[in-house]
Design a protein around this motif. Sequence first.
Motif, PDB file in Angstrom:
ATOM      1  N   ALA A   1      37.150  51.568  42.555  1.00 56.78           N
ATOM      2  CA  ALA A   1      36.050  51.794  43.498  1.00 56.78           C
ATOM      3  C   ALA A   1      35.928  50.668  44.516  1.00 56.78           C
ATOM      4  O   ALA A   1      35.816  50.917  45.725  1.00 56.78           O
ATOM      5  N   GLU A   2      35.935  49.421  44.049  1.00 59.28           N
ATOM      6  CA  GLU A   2      35.765  48.318  44.988  1.00 59.28           C
ATOM      7  C   GLU A   2      36.943  48.205  45.950  1.00 59.28           C
ATOM      8  O   GLU A   2      36.771  47.967  47.144  1.00 59.28           O
ATOM      9  N   ARG A   3      38.159  48.418  45.443  1.00 54.88           N
ATOM     10  CA  ARG A   3      39.320  48.373  46.337  1.00 54.88           C
ATOM     11  C   ARG A   3      39.285  49.529  47.332  1.00 54.88           C
ATOM     12  O   ARG A   3      39.736  49.389  48.480  1.00 54.88           O
ATOM     13  N   ASP A   4      38.744  50.659  46.908  1.00 61.09           N
ATOM     14  CA  ASP A   4      38.625  51.803  47.811  1.00 61.09           C
ATOM     15  C   ASP A   4      37.725  51.445  48.990  1.00 61.09           C
ATOM     16  O   ASP A   4      38.089  51.613  50.162  1.00 61.09           O
TER      17      ASP A   4
ATOM     18  N   LEU B   1      35.331  47.268  31.820  1.00 60.76           N
ATOM     19  CA  LEU B   1      35.298  46.818  33.202  1.00 60.76           C
ATOM     20  C   LEU B   1      33.857  46.578  33.620  1.00 60.76           C
ATOM     21  O   LEU B   1      32.952  47.280  33.188  1.00 60.76           O
ATOM     22  N   VAL B   2      33.647  45.593  34.474  1.00 61.17           N
ATOM     23  CA  VAL B   2      32.319  45.224  34.913  1.00 61.17           C
ATOM     24  C   VAL B   2      32.348  45.111  36.422  1.00 61.17           C
ATOM     25  O   VAL B   2      33.393  44.920  37.025  1.00 61.17           O
ATOM     26  N   PRO B   3      31.108  45.179  37.035  1.00 62.03           N
ATOM     27  CA  PRO B   3      29.809  45.423  36.439  1.00 62.03           C
ATOM     28  C   PRO B   3      29.416  46.876  36.571  1.00 62.03           C
ATOM     29  O   PRO B   3      30.209  47.678  37.045  1.00 62.03           O
ATOM     30  N   LEU B   4      28.181  47.232  36.187  1.00 59.75           N
ATOM     31  CA  LEU B   4      27.655  48.579  36.375  1.00 59.75           C
ATOM     32  C   LEU B   4      27.572  48.851  37.858  1.00 59.75           C
ATOM     33  O   LEU B   4      27.564  47.929  38.657  1.00 59.75           O
ATOM     34  N   LEU B   5      27.552  50.131  38.210  1.00 59.76           N
ATOM     35  CA  LEU B   5      27.450  50.499  39.618  1.00 59.76           C
ATOM     36  C   LEU B   5      26.489  49.542  40.287  1.00 59.76           C
ATOM     37  O   LEU B   5      25.296  49.557  40.034  1.00 59.76           O
ATOM     38  N   CYS B   6      26.992  48.662  41.106  1.00 60.25           N
ATOM     39  CA  CYS B   6      26.230  47.507  41.575  1.00 60.25           C
ATOM     40  C   CYS B   6      26.138  47.543  43.083  1.00 60.25           C
ATOM     41  O   CYS B   6      27.150  47.508  43.765  1.00 60.25           O
TER      42      CYS B   6
END
Length: 447
Positions: free
Chosen positions: A400-403, A4-9
């Motif tokens: 994380a992004e959906r959260d 999965l991408v990207p790194l903590l961005c």
Amino acid sequence: MKRLVPLLCLLAAPAAAQQVSIPHTTFTLPNGLRVIVAEDHSAPLAAVNVWYHVGSGYERPGRTGFAHLFEHIMFEGSKNVPEGDFDNWLEAAGARNNGSTTTDRTNYYEVMPSNAVELALWLEADRMGGLLDAMSPSKLEGQRGVVKNERRQSYENQPYGLLWETASTLLYPQGHPYSWTTIGSMADLDAARLEDVNAFFRTYYAPNNASIAVVGDVDPAQVRQWAERYFGWIPRNTDVQRPTDPMPQLTATTYTTREDRVTLPELSMIWRTGKRFSQDEAALNVLADILTSGKSSRLYKRLVYDEQVAAFASAFNDANLLSGDFWMRIRARPDVDLDRMQAAVDEEIARIAQTPPSQEELERVINGRVTGFVGRLETVEGKADQLNDYLYFTGTADYAERDLARYRAVTPADVQRVAQQYLAGKNHVIISIVPQGKTELAAQENQ
């Protein structure tokens, strides 16, 4: 293997607009053990975080406290690790470790120099597959005593400690898995037999009922080799069925008073809301922050700063696997009636239910939420636990992004709506804890 991408961005933008993800690889061993690996080479550190998908909510009446009991027993030696050496060997490698239990899961974690990851994985595998080889009546008795003493310290002799057991029994009907605390009852701890405890372990502490997150200065291919070597031999067990008890509704507003050896009276008001990651969870969390997060929050500013009648005010939405509860706790100044605290809470909730918060107020809270979220991901320990959390509650570690998108999508109208739907004028539990002999300070029905 999935990448999965990207790194903590974190993009150079306001906090509420930042994009966040935790890149990781995932794989599942033939015995059902799920492994998440996230590389982070910013420091020579790593975290190993094991979640067993069992908490006090998986227990049954008469057998409460077992999940928390194992939180202690798991550190007392296993097939190839003498008692005491789990901690000794990790400390010698520069690592620290601990565990915790909730209604829904039990976790064990180590944070260490990255060259000690193999040691941590071997230790975790030895107690997953070999704990019962080292179990004995004396070990059970010793940790039973430790847990009973912890119960005395944290519940029975702790100021305001009786709140949690009182709330559990009032919020959930008898027999519901949330109607007891994670530590269990003294009677159940006393009644636990070795065969009962061993059966609990065999049921729940199996690889197909666990997940491991390894985060930090690691090579995913190497972690996979270690996972296969150390965990692959452990047999899977019958798949565990998660609790499916319905979320009960509060049929009336109830008042309860408890006397305690305290100086300051405290009021707790608790409403039923929704499960973890349910549709309104983000808006309810935002509402809680608007009420009590920071010195400019509505109830903190009113009660602590302006009127100076309270020592603190705290609101939070406690959402879990089966249910959720919105808590409001206010600790008053000496001899202040809790009726006054209740009236202030009701008034501020009614104001939001009638008029949505301003966009500025909303953005302050959401920016704080995003900043806190990103701050937790600054450590390998925080990232590892968050990945396991997502996997357990959503079925995927890639959340994380959906959260964060849930919070970016909250509008003032959403906050107004959840105040109307869940709190304003709705049935709830009211608990007053007052100094001994001062029941007149308690919140009263029909004030």
